[in-house]
Scaffold this motif. Structure first.
Motif, PDB file in Angstrom:
ATOM      1  N   PHE A  37       0.822  -1.205   0.000  1.00 28.78           N
ATOM      2  CA  PHE A  37       0.000   0.000   0.000  1.00 28.78           C
ATOM      3  C   PHE A  37       0.862   1.263   0.000  1.00 28.78           C
ATOM      4  O   PHE A  37       0.391   2.324   0.362  1.00 28.78           O
ATOM      5  N   THR A  39       2.195   2.762  -2.618  1.00 31.22           N
ATOM      6  CA  THR A  39       1.928   3.626  -3.761  1.00 31.22           C
ATOM      7  C   THR A  39       0.480   3.475  -4.212  1.00 31.22           C
ATOM      8  O   THR A  39      -0.154   2.435  -4.016  1.00 31.22           O
ATOM      9  N   VAL A  40      -0.020   4.536  -4.823  1.00 35.55           N
ATOM     10  CA  VAL A  40      -1.390   4.579  -5.326  1.00 35.55           C
ATOM     11  C   VAL A  40      -1.353   4.710  -6.844  1.00 35.55           C
ATOM     12  O   VAL A  40      -0.509   5.423  -7.397  1.00 35.55           O
ATOM     13  N   LEU A 124       1.834   6.937  -1.403  1.00 34.36           N
ATOM     14  CA  LEU A 124       0.545   7.147  -0.744  1.00 34.36           C
ATOM     15  C   LEU A 124       0.476   8.490  -0.018  1.00 34.36           C
ATOM     16  O   LEU A 124      -0.470   9.267  -0.200  1.00 34.36           O
ATOM     17  N   TYR A 127       0.500  11.378  -2.378  1.00 32.01           N
ATOM     18  CA  TYR A 127      -0.823  11.462  -3.000  1.00 32.01           C
ATOM     19  C   TYR A 127      -1.775  12.260  -2.105  1.00 32.01           C
ATOM     20  O   TYR A 127      -2.480  13.162  -2.560  1.00 32.01           O
ATOM     21  N   ARG A 153      -7.135   8.982   3.463  1.00 28.68           N
ATOM     22  CA  ARG A 153      -6.241   7.822   3.511  1.00 28.68           C
ATOM     23  C   ARG A 153      -7.044   6.527   3.617  1.00 28.68           C
ATOM     24  O   ARG A 153      -6.776   5.552   2.911  1.00 28.68           O
ATOM     25  N   ASN A 375       3.444   1.368   4.940  1.00 33.40           N
ATOM     26  CA  ASN A 375       3.149   2.752   4.597  1.00 33.40           C
ATOM     27  C   ASN A 375       4.308   3.353   3.839  1.00 33.40           C
ATOM     28  O   ASN A 375       5.386   3.481   4.368  1.00 33.40           O
TER      29      ASN A 375
END
Length: 375
Positions: A37, A39-40, A124, A127, A153, A375
């Motif tokens: 999780f 990177t988005v 993340l 972003y 988030r 994270n």
């Protein structure tokens, strides 16, 4: 201990919070530890036959094996529709610019099912640094910004879990979360993201659907009345603080021609009248009769809002009548679907010295705070 597919294994830890106070939160470990999780994947657009990318440094276009197939300084142009396999665009500069917006991370161009998608792959937390100020003003009180950061988030993590087999997690619009890139970043919202780093909201061990909207008009809505599904932690709650916010109260005048055009798909001819039939306990419209020269039809208030558009019908908490001049007069409260956190309610609560945990606990019931293990 194994629980549902989206559930988490919880281990207690202590997280420092505002000032010298502390709160006990959980550590969220996803049941599928193979999924990362960090990177988005954000869908920016579908590609045309000419796309241009800019940067402050050297731009490289890489194939699936990370071999350089094109290299340029500050500017590169290509035709993505000719691609048979994905490529990545990277830069040693601070950003990649696409269609006037600057983005952190890299950009992937992926051919799929006759389309070519342009996707931003971004860290993340970076972003979120762009999402929070894209959703709410960076000048808002810090506790409201923190509440939005935790909501955003949690929302994207839930989307990542649901879409892990799809090409992207979210887009840049209100269909998911508004994401306008680096140009929206602000030191206040960046601090809100940093101060809540890794924090998400759980219910029964799983990330919640942390829906939010602009202004509830005084009371939030049960999702069952909007999308047909009841969600235990998304109950209707009073939100009197919304009165300070934009679009708490609004009026619109819509011409008969606009109404008839917007509702043409109903096949009722020229629209003669629109009559509210019944409402939910929140006073939002449940069913409404549309009366035309070729017949009448009863539809949901949510369907009428889709047909008229969210600009004209800001929420389903409204009244409507046809005036003597033929125009339709609409008066309503609130803006958005009304489910979950009211952003303007959060703003006013923060001004009254509620902290972000109190704000979130008001709008989401029976939730737990957790820090992500990845994270």
């Amino acid at each position: 201990m194994k629980i549902a597919r989206l559930s988490a294994i919880l281990t207690l830890s202590i997280l420092s919070s505002i000032g010298c106070r502390t709160m006990v939160v959980s550590t969220w470990v996803p049941s599928d530890t193979s999924q990362g999780f960090s990177t988005v994947r954000v869908l920016l657009s579908e590609a045309t036959n000419e796309e241009k990318f800019k940067s402050s440094g050297t731009i490289e276009v890489l194939d699936a094996n990370d071999l350089i197939i094109k290299k340029a300084y500050e500017f590169v142009s290509l035709d993505p529709t000719l691609l048979k396999a994905p490529v990545k665009i990277t830069s040693n500069g601070d950003y990649l610019e696409y269609k006037g917006s600057r983005y952190r991370g890299i950009i992937e161009i992926k051919p799929t099912n006759g389309k070519v998608l342009i996707i931003n792959i971004v860290n993340l937390e970076q972003y979120l640094m762009a999402v929070v100020p894209s959703e709410v003003p960076a000048s808002w009180p810090m506790e409201a910004l923190k509440a939005q950061a935790v909501c955003a988030r949690t929302y994207v993590i839930r989307e990542m879990l649901a879409r892990k087999k799809q090409m992207y997690d979210v887009d840049t619009t209100t269909n998911t979360q508004v994401y306008l890139g680096m140009t929206k970043e602000n030191q206040n919202t960046t601090r809100a993201v940093s101060d809540t780093q890794g924090l998400i909201l759980l219910h029964n061990g799983a990330p919640i659907q942390s829906f939010f909207h602009s202004n509830s008009g005084g009371i939030t809505e049960d999702p069952q009345n909007v999308w047909g599904n009841k969600v235990e932690y998304l109950k209707s709650v009073r939100s009197d603080y919304d009165k300070e916010g934009e679009n708490y109260s609004w009026e619109e005048k819509i011409s008969p021609a606009q109404i008839t055009t917007s509702l043409s798909s109903l096949g009722l001819g020229e629209i003669q009248d629109i009559v509210v039939v019944n409402r939910f306990t929140t006073s939002r419209v449940n069913e409404i009769d549309i009366i035309g020269t070729k017949g009448s039809k009863r539809i949901k208030g949510t369907e009428l809002r889709k047909l008229l558009g969210a600009v004209k019908l800001k929420s389903t908490r409204f009244g409507i009548r046809r005036e003597d001049d033929g125009n339709f007069f609409v008066k309503g409260l609130g803006s958005g679907h009304g489910v979950g956190l009211s952003q303007w309610g959060s703003y006013a609560m923060a001004k009254e010295n509620f902290n972000y945990r109190e704000i979130l606990n008001h709008y989401y019931k029976g939730i737990d705070f957790a820090r992500m293990s990845q994270n």
